[in-house]
Design an enzyme around this catalytic site. Structure first.
Site, mmCIF file in Angstrom:
data_model
loop_
_atom_site.group_PDB
_atom_site.id
_atom_site.type_symbol
_atom_site.label_atom_id
_atom_site.label_comp_id
_atom_site.label_asym_id
_atom_site.label_seq_id
_atom_site.Cartn_x
_atom_site.Cartn_y
_atom_site.Cartn_z
ATOM 1 N N ASP A 167 2.525 -2.970 8.363
ATOM 2 C CA ASP A 167 3.323 -4.177 8.567
ATOM 3 C C ASP A 167 2.391 -5.383 8.592
ATOM 4 O O ASP A 167 1.441 -5.426 9.380
ATOM 5 C CB ASP A 167 4.091 -4.083 9.882
ATOM 6 C CG ASP A 167 5.193 -5.119 9.983
ATOM 7 O OD1 ASP A 167 4.907 -6.306 9.709
ATOM 8 O OD2 ASP A 167 6.334 -4.758 10.333
ATOM 9 N N LYS A 171 3.729 -13.994 10.468
ATOM 10 C CA LYS A 171 3.616 -15.207 11.285
ATOM 11 C C LYS A 171 2.246 -15.245 11.960
ATOM 12 O O LYS A 171 1.760 -14.239 12.453
ATOM 13 C CB LYS A 171 4.723 -15.246 12.334
ATOM 14 C CG LYS A 171 6.123 -15.416 11.760
ATOM 15 C CD LYS A 171 7.164 -15.496 12.863
ATOM 16 C CE LYS A 171 8.556 -15.676 12.287
ATOM 17 N NZ LYS A 171 9.596 -15.754 13.349
ATOM 18 N N ASP A 203 -0.491 -5.177 0.156
ATOM 19 C CA ASP A 203 -0.100 -6.059 -0.944
ATOM 20 C C ASP A 203 0.034 -7.498 -0.452
ATOM 21 O O ASP A 203 0.605 -8.343 -1.137
ATOM 22 C CB ASP A 203 1.208 -5.591 -1.596
ATOM 23 C CG ASP A 203 2.379 -5.565 -0.624
ATOM 24 O OD1 ASP A 203 2.147 -5.723 0.598
ATOM 25 O OD2 ASP A 203 3.524 -5.371 -1.069
ATOM 26 N N THR A 264 4.888 4.820 -4.536
ATOM 27 C CA THR A 264 6.177 4.849 -3.861
ATOM 28 C C THR A 264 7.047 3.679 -4.317
ATOM 29 O O THR A 264 6.581 2.738 -4.958
ATOM 30 C CB THR A 264 5.993 4.760 -2.339
ATOM 31 O OG1 THR A 264 5.379 3.506 -2.019
ATOM 32 C CG2 THR A 264 5.110 5.895 -1.825
ATOM 33 N N PHE A 266 8.170 1.435 -2.454
ATOM 34 C CA PHE A 266 7.686 0.248 -1.762
ATOM 35 C C PHE A 266 6.574 -0.421 -2.558
ATOM 36 O O PHE A 266 6.596 -1.630 -2.783
ATOM 37 C CB PHE A 266 7.185 0.627 -0.366
ATOM 38 C CG PHE A 266 6.699 -0.552 0.432
ATOM 39 C CD1 PHE A 266 7.566 -1.244 1.252
ATOM 40 C CD2 PHE A 266 5.383 -0.982 0.349
ATOM 41 C CE1 PHE A 266 7.136 -2.348 1.981
ATOM 42 C CE2 PHE A 266 4.941 -2.075 1.070
ATOM 43 C CZ PHE A 266 5.820 -2.760 1.885
ATOM 44 N N GLU A 267 5.587 0.361 -3.004
ATOM 45 C CA GLU A 267 4.491 -0.220 -3.771
ATOM 46 C C GLU A 267 4.984 -0.736 -5.117
ATOM 47 O O GLU A 267 4.550 -1.801 -5.580
ATOM 48 C CB GLU A 267 3.380 0.809 -3.982
ATOM 49 C CG GLU A 267 2.158 0.238 -4.689
ATOM 50 C CD GLU A 267 0.992 1.205 -4.748
ATOM 51 O OE1 GLU A 267 -0.027 0.860 -5.381
ATOM 52 O OE2 GLU A 267 1.087 2.307 -4.161
#
Length: 285
Positions: A167, A171, A203, A264, A266-267
């Site tokens: 993650d 912020k 990323d 994946t 996600f990637e």
């Protein structure tokens, strides 16, 4: 939520409303790299949990429902031999997400033991489901706060540690929640065999800078990367990320994409969005 969000950092304290003696109400609690949410399981994942938890889920939590590791837990080679039934090398993945990567690795390398660390119920259940469908015997899962487990690690317990797409906590005020921190790095170095590696991927450009700041030049690790990349040398947050291109840049060393990581969804989505994948290999020396 990023793919590998599965562990907390004990570097710091949570803020909150004013408490006794003028201290924040949450004074003393560790800063975690995840937010604990209720993990509702659909019928399919609940069946997977009921069927495979006894086979894959390690019993190292202080109590049911807690992510804390038992005080008497000793994470060493004797424990590996006991839990896996062999003395094969161990690879630990911090933040397995849905388990695609660690299960694919376990299926392709039956002579290596794998430990998947994940805090979210659906991710744990899905990892069980993928492993159970293939009848894999070289993978185990721990639903714990990863830094706590590494505090219990003894020297040389692991051959590699993987942290892929944690993650990013974009912020600025949340950067302290990022899982890659000096305290965890020290514990991972102790856990690794000499010559073992901590593989990291992100990323998010600002997270890449964060990794370099924590890891480059750290005692006990060498940056084994051979690619030269240019990164801003100042941090940006969610509200001013568009300023990064205009900041001063410097060159850093990173690695080619780790071939042992499956692509994946996600990637793939990150690549399709035009984001650059930053891979790191830090070798224990």
């Amino acid at each position: 939520m990023s793919e590998g969000d599965a562990a907390g950092s004990a570097d710091g304290i949570d803020g909150g409303a004013d408490g006794a003696a003028g201290r924040p109400a949450l004074w003393g609690r560790p800063v975690l790299s995840f937010v604990r949410r209720s993990g509702h399981l659909d019928a399919r994942l609940q069946r997977a949990w009921d069927r495979y938890a006894g086979e894959y889920l390690l019993d190292i939590n202080v109590r049911e429902g807690s992510l804390a590791v038992r005080d008497d837990m000793v994470f060493d080679r004797d424990y590996v031999r006991s839990a896996w039934g062999n003395d094969n090398p161990l690879i630990v993945e911090i933040g397995t997400g849905q388990g695609e990567n660690v299960v694919a690795a376990a299926a392709g390398h039956p002579d290596v033991n794998y430990l998947a660390l994940e805090v979210y119920d659906p991710g744990v259940a899905h990892t069980m489901l993928l492993a159970g469908k293939q009848g894999l015997s070289n993978i185990r899962i721990a639903q714990v706060n990863a830094p706590e487990l590494f505090k219990a690690a003894r020297p040389g317990v692991a051959a590699e540690v993987w942290t892929f797409f944690p993650d990013p906590w974009p912020k600025m005020k949340h950067h302290k929640r990022r899982i890659v921190q000096p305290a965890l790095a020290a514990d991972i170095r102790r856990a690794l065999v000499d010559g073992g590696v901590w593989r990291i991927a992100t990323d998010i450009e600002d997270y890449a800078l964060h990794v370099h700041e924590v890891m480059d030049g750290r005692d006990g690790f060498e940056n084994a990367g051979r690619l030269t990349v240019s990164l801003p040398v100042e941090h940006v947050g969610k509200g001013n990320a568009d300023l990064a291109a205009g900041l001063p840049h410097a060159e850093f060393r990173e690695s080619e994409r780790f071939g042992g990581r499956v692509l994946t969804n996600f990637e793939r989505k990150g690549l399709e969005a035009g984001r650059v994948i930053h891979d790191f290999t830090y070798r224990a020396v």
